[in-house]
Scaffold this motif. Structure first.
Motif, PDB file in Angstrom:
ATOM      1  N   ILE A  94       7.524  -4.153   4.998  1.00 59.17           N
ATOM      2  CA  ILE A  94       7.257  -2.548   5.547  1.00 59.17           C
ATOM      3  C   ILE A  94       6.224  -2.628   4.590  1.00 59.17           C
ATOM      4  CG2 ILE A  94       8.338  -2.151   3.062  1.00 59.17           C
ATOM      5  CD1 ILE A  94       9.013   0.682   4.004  1.00 59.17           C
ATOM      6  N   ARG A  95       4.877  -1.034   5.797  1.00 59.42           N
ATOM      7  CA  ARG A  95       3.648  -1.092   5.203  1.00 59.42           C
ATOM      8  C   ARG A  95       3.329   0.459   5.336  1.00 59.42           C
ATOM      9  NH1 ARG A  95      -1.365  -1.127   9.002  1.00 59.42           N
ATOM     10  NH2 ARG A  95      -2.499  -1.249   7.974  1.00 59.42           N
ATOM     11  N   ILE A  96       3.646   1.000   4.104  1.00 62.73           N
ATOM     12  CA  ILE A  96       2.717   2.266   3.299  1.00 62.73           C
ATOM     13  C   ILE A  96       1.143   3.053   3.275  1.00 62.73           C
ATOM     14  CG2 ILE A  96       3.796   3.807   1.871  1.00 62.73           C
ATOM     15  CD1 ILE A  96       6.388   2.560   1.446  1.00 62.73           C
ATOM     16  N   ALA A  97       0.714   3.545   3.521  1.00 61.23           N
ATOM     17  CA  ALA A  97      -0.266   4.441   2.959  1.00 61.23           C
ATOM     18  C   ALA A  97      -0.191   5.279   2.319  1.00 61.23           C
ATOM     19  CB  ALA A  97      -1.451   4.839   4.611  1.00 61.23           C
ATOM     20  N   ALA A  98      -1.131   5.310   0.978  1.00 60.43           N
ATOM     21  CA  ALA A  98      -1.623   6.175  -0.193  1.00 60.43           C
ATOM     22  C   ALA A  98      -2.982   6.776  -0.826  1.00 60.43           C
ATOM     23  CB  ALA A  98      -0.481   5.900  -1.215  1.00 60.43           C
ATOM     24  N   PRO A  99      -2.946   7.937  -1.408  1.00 60.13           N
ATOM     25  CA  PRO A  99      -4.476   7.591  -2.099  1.00 60.13           C
ATOM     26  C   PRO A  99      -4.535   7.198  -3.406  1.00 60.13           C
ATOM     27  CG  PRO A  99      -2.514   9.866  -1.892  1.00 60.13           C
ATOM     28  CD  PRO A  99      -1.819   9.027  -1.628  1.00 60.13           C
ATOM     29  N   VAL A 100      -5.660   6.758  -3.545  1.00 56.06           N
ATOM     30  CA  VAL A 100      -6.727   5.777  -4.103  1.00 56.06           C
ATOM     31  C   VAL A 100      -5.815   6.869  -5.408  1.00 56.06           C
ATOM     32  CG1 VAL A 100      -8.332   5.357  -5.243  1.00 56.06           C
ATOM     33  CG2 VAL A 100      -8.212   5.192  -3.090  1.00 56.06           C
ATOM     34  N   THR A 101      -6.314   7.568  -6.333  1.00 55.65           N
ATOM     35  CA  THR A 101      -5.551   7.556  -7.518  1.00 55.65           C
ATOM     36  C   THR A 101      -4.345   8.199  -8.130  1.00 55.65           C
ATOM     37  OG1 THR A 101      -7.485   8.761  -7.695  1.00 55.65           O
ATOM     38  CG2 THR A 101      -6.424  10.219  -9.056  1.00 55.65           C
ATOM     39  N   PHE A 102      -3.503   8.665  -7.366  1.00 57.75           N
ATOM     40  CA  PHE A 102      -2.337   9.071  -6.966  1.00 57.75           C
ATOM     41  C   PHE A 102      -1.336   7.566  -7.419  1.00 57.75           C
ATOM     42  CE2 PHE A 102       2.449   9.591  -6.234  1.00 57.75           C
ATOM     43  CZ  PHE A 102       2.716  10.332  -6.982  1.00 57.75           C
ATOM     44  N   ILE A 121      12.017  -7.057  -0.194  1.00 57.84           N
ATOM     45  CA  ILE A 121      11.388  -5.984   0.258  1.00 57.84           C
ATOM     46  C   ILE A 121       9.924  -6.866   0.492  1.00 57.84           C
ATOM     47  CG2 ILE A 121      10.700  -3.904   0.067  1.00 57.84           C
ATOM     48  CD1 ILE A 121      13.329  -2.988  -0.193  1.00 57.84           C
ATOM     49  N   GLU A 122       9.109  -6.872   1.613  1.00 59.04           N
ATOM     50  CA  GLU A 122       7.502  -7.446   1.756  1.00 59.04           C
ATOM     51  C   GLU A 122       7.244  -6.065   1.562  1.00 59.04           C
ATOM     52  OE1 GLU A 122       8.025 -10.131   4.892  1.00 59.04           O
ATOM     53  OE2 GLU A 122       9.357 -10.627   4.145  1.00 59.04           O
ATOM     54  N   LEU A 123       6.580  -5.256   1.060  1.00 57.43           N
ATOM     55  CA  LEU A 123       5.483  -4.188   0.938  1.00 57.43           C
ATOM     56  C   LEU A 123       4.291  -4.003   0.913  1.00 57.43           C
ATOM     57  CD1 LEU A 123       5.463  -1.072   1.221  1.00 57.43           C
ATOM     58  CD2 LEU A 123       5.524  -1.028  -1.936  1.00 57.43           C
ATOM     59  N   THR A 124       3.570  -3.854   1.592  1.00 58.42           N
ATOM     60  CA  THR A 124       2.495  -3.853   1.910  1.00 58.42           C
ATOM     61  C   THR A 124       2.030  -2.238   1.561  1.00 58.42           C
ATOM     62  OG1 THR A 124       2.089  -5.372   3.686  1.00 58.42           O
ATOM     63  CG2 THR A 124      -0.018  -3.955   3.478  1.00 58.42           C
ATOM     64  N   TYR A 139       1.568   2.643  10.305  1.00 62.80           N
ATOM     65  CA  TYR A 139       1.808   2.354   9.003  1.00 62.80           C
ATOM     66  C   TYR A 139       3.738   2.621   9.395  1.00 62.80           C
ATOM     67  CZ  TYR A 139      -2.207   2.156   6.727  1.00 62.80           C
ATOM     68  OH  TYR A 139      -3.152   1.826   6.326  1.00 62.80           O
ATOM     69  N   ASP A 140       4.568   2.423   8.326  1.00 68.19           N
ATOM     70  CA  ASP A 140       5.754   2.847   8.461  1.00 68.19           C
ATOM     71  C   ASP A 140       6.330   4.262   8.207  1.00 68.19           C
ATOM     72  OD1 ASP A 140       7.615   0.755   9.371  1.00 68.19           O
ATOM     73  OD2 ASP A 140       6.396  -0.400   7.827  1.00 68.19           O
ATOM     74  N   ALA A 141       4.904   4.218   6.885  1.00 65.00           N
ATOM     75  CA  ALA A 141       4.977   5.804   6.056  1.00 65.00           C
ATOM     76  C   ALA A 141       2.989   6.092   5.525  1.00 65.00           C
ATOM     77  CB  ALA A 141       5.931   6.156   5.782  1.00 65.00           C
ATOM     78  N   ILE A 142       3.118   7.757   5.472  1.00 69.81           N
ATOM     79  CA  ILE A 142       1.723   7.573   4.527  1.00 69.81           C
ATOM     80  C   ILE A 142       2.401   8.585   3.498  1.00 69.81           C
ATOM     81  CG2 ILE A 142       0.631   7.961   6.141  1.00 69.81           C
ATOM     82  CD1 ILE A 142       0.358  10.660   6.400  1.00 69.81           C
ATOM     83  N   ILE A 143       1.782   8.758   2.075  1.00 69.73           N
ATOM     84  CA  ILE A 143       2.090   9.761   1.394  1.00 69.73           C
ATOM     85  C   ILE A 143       1.106  10.060   1.051  1.00 69.73           C
ATOM     86  CG2 ILE A 143       2.654   9.705  -1.295  1.00 69.73           C
ATOM     87  CD1 ILE A 143       4.502   7.212  -0.805  1.00 69.73           C
ATOM     88  N   ARG A 144       0.987  11.374   0.686  1.00 66.93           N
ATOM     89  CA  ARG A 144      -0.099  12.161   0.680  1.00 66.93           C
ATOM     90  C   ARG A 144       0.046  13.371  -0.380  1.00 66.93           C
ATOM     91  NH1 ARG A 144      -3.132   8.957   1.965  1.00 66.93           N
ATOM     92  NH2 ARG A 144      -4.589   8.662   3.260  1.00 66.93           N
ATOM     93  N   ASN A 145      -0.645  13.800  -1.002  1.00 67.89           N
ATOM     94  CA  ASN A 145      -0.145  14.890  -1.324  1.00 67.89           C
ATOM     95  C   ASN A 145      -1.242  15.998  -0.483  1.00 67.89           C
ATOM     96  OD1 ASN A 145      -0.838  17.019  -3.756  1.00 67.89           O
ATOM     97  ND2 ASN A 145      -2.496  17.164  -3.595  1.00 67.89           N
ATOM     98  N   SER A 277      14.062   3.251   8.232  1.00 64.59           N
ATOM     99  CA  SER A 277      14.860   2.613   8.151  1.00 64.59           C
ATOM    100  C   SER A 277      15.441   2.340   6.506  1.00 64.59           C
ATOM    101  CB  SER A 277      14.334   1.043   7.411  1.00 64.59           C
ATOM    102  OG  SER A 277      13.216   1.114   6.971  1.00 64.59           O
ATOM    103  N   ALA A 278      16.711   1.666   6.211  1.00 60.43           N
ATOM    104  CA  ALA A 278      17.425   1.795   4.809  1.00 60.43           C
ATOM    105  C   ALA A 278      16.101   1.396   4.086  1.00 60.43           C
ATOM    106  CB  ALA A 278      18.750   0.766   5.019  1.00 60.43           C
ATOM    107  N   LYS A 279      15.750   0.443   3.594  1.00 60.61           N
ATOM    108  CA  LYS A 279      14.795   0.895   2.611  1.00 60.61           C
ATOM    109  C   LYS A 279      13.309   1.779   2.674  1.00 60.61           C
ATOM    110  CE  LYS A 279      12.161  -2.689   5.315  1.00 60.61           C
ATOM    111  NZ  LYS A 279      13.251  -2.962   6.707  1.00 60.61           N
ATOM    112  N   LEU A 280      13.076   2.187   3.741  1.00 59.98           N
ATOM    113  CA  LEU A 280      11.902   3.378   3.332  1.00 59.98           C
ATOM    114  C   LEU A 280      12.700   4.735   2.773  1.00 59.98           C
ATOM    115  CD1 LEU A 280       9.236   4.037   4.266  1.00 59.98           C
ATOM    116  CD2 LEU A 280       9.754   4.991   6.413  1.00 59.98           C
ATOM    117  N   ARG A 281      13.928   4.763   2.702  1.00 59.43           N
ATOM    118  CA  ARG A 281      14.702   6.052   2.562  1.00 59.43           C
ATOM    119  C   ARG A 281      15.064   5.435   1.011  1.00 59.43           C
ATOM    120  NH1 ARG A 281      16.489   9.886   5.484  1.00 59.43           N
ATOM    121  NH2 ARG A 281      17.172   9.653   7.979  1.00 59.43           N
ATOM    122  N   ALA A 282      15.564   4.308   0.879  1.00 53.81           N
ATOM    123  CA  ALA A 282      15.734   3.951  -0.311  1.00 53.81           C
ATOM    124  C   ALA A 282      14.532   4.005  -1.387  1.00 53.81           C
ATOM    125  CB  ALA A 282      15.988   2.555  -1.124  1.00 53.81           C
TER     126      ALA A 282
END
Length: 301
Positions: A94-102, A121-124, A139-145, A277-282
């Motif tokens: 699973i591959r997720i992008a997120a901001p640096v400071t957060f 789980i093989e998280l990148t 990306y499977d998902a991104i995290i953002r503010n 996926s179930a792992k993304l929801r988890a």
């Protein structure tokens, strides 16, 4: 015979933009990825990519093949994940992008125990403040503010995210404490450039108002934005997850100008039309519980 490894290599190269980056994401050598790509083209009887020393571009055949190839790769990954989930196991890449400071301050500490509990789980996790394209960048998902403006994304709220207008006690002693939105026009501002220098938006009875203080510093990193405010360079509008510790320690003081900044959230977003996926929801559920409501980082709860 067309091999799935070649299809996966082709999709990874297109999403990554280069063979080297695709090899890094696939955790293979560059030569192996190149060999798989060449074998796929031989099996299909046509070139999928134009190769130069500077970039790769899709051929007409490659453009036609890409859509189905990407679906094949996703469906195989989802099928493997479904099999694991039937056995009660969360597993797979699973591959997720997120901001640096957060990511540094809050996301990493929340994720580490989850990953220890689910070792298959093989998280990148790509930590970058740039606004990535979740769909085309693979990306499977991104995290953002903040707000999610991309209509191709389905967003889940993980936590409320208040922004706080703040400055160092030293700056306020020298320049005075603003008490209204109009007062801010004569002050020096420190702005987060990834959102533009006009992102000081406040809620009023007449709707949102944008305030533009004098530019003291523009910077594209949250840690440095906070540090510049602590150094007394000006006023900054900071997320509580960045400013909270400095406010509690007395290095920054929150400023009340009679109106609150526009409400924002910490989001996890995934591409529209792709079944999460179930792992993304988890992961999302775990992060919501870890952050709390109100989130633990808010200096006033």
């Amino acid at each position: 015979m067309i091999r799935i490894e070649g299809i996966a290599a082709f999709v990874a190269v297109v999403e990554a933009g280069s063979v080297s980056e695709a090899a890094r994401r696939l955790r293979l050598s560059k030569s192996v990825v190149s060999e798989r790509l060449a074998e796929l083209e031989k099996s299909l009887g046509g070139m999928l990519l134009h190769r130069t020393t500077r970039k790769l571009t899709l051929t007409e055949d490659g453009t036609v093949f890409l859509g189905r190839a990407a679906r094949i790769v996703r469906e195989i990954e989802e099928a493997a994940a479904d099999m694991a989930e039937r056995r009660g196991t969360l597993s797979g890449p699973i591959r997720i992008a997120a901001p640096v400071t957060f990511g540094r301050m809050h996301l990493g500490p929340a994720l580490y125990p989850f990953l220890a509990e689910h070792p298959e789980i093989e998280l990148t996790l790509d930590i970058d403040d740039r606004r990535v394209d979740a769909a085309s960048d693979g990306y499977d998902a991104i995290i953002r503010n903040g707000p999610i403006a991309d209509s191709r994304l389905v967003a889940w709220k993980l936590a409320h995210s208040r922004r706080l207008l703040c400055a160092s006690p030293d700056y306020l002693a020298r320049q005075g404490i603003p008490s209204s939105l109009a007062d801010l026009n004569s002050h020096r501002g420190i702005f987060y450039t990834n959102r533009g220098v006009a992102d000081w938006r406040f809620q009023t009875f007449d709707g949102a108002i944008v305030v533009r203080a004098k530019l003291a510093l523009g910077i594209n990193n949250g840690d440095m934005l906070r540090d510049a405010a602590i150094a007394g360079l000006g006023i900054a509008l900071l997320p509580a997850f960045i400013a909270g510790p400095a406010i509690r320690e007395g290095r920054l003081a929150e400023i009340d100008v009679g109106h609150k900044p526009e409400a924002e959230f910490i989001y996890m977003a995934h591409p529209e039309g792709r079944n999460p996926s179930a792992k993304l929801r988890a992961i999302a559920d775990h992060l919501k519980k870890s952050f709390g409501d109100p989130p633990y980082w808010d200096p006033v709860g």
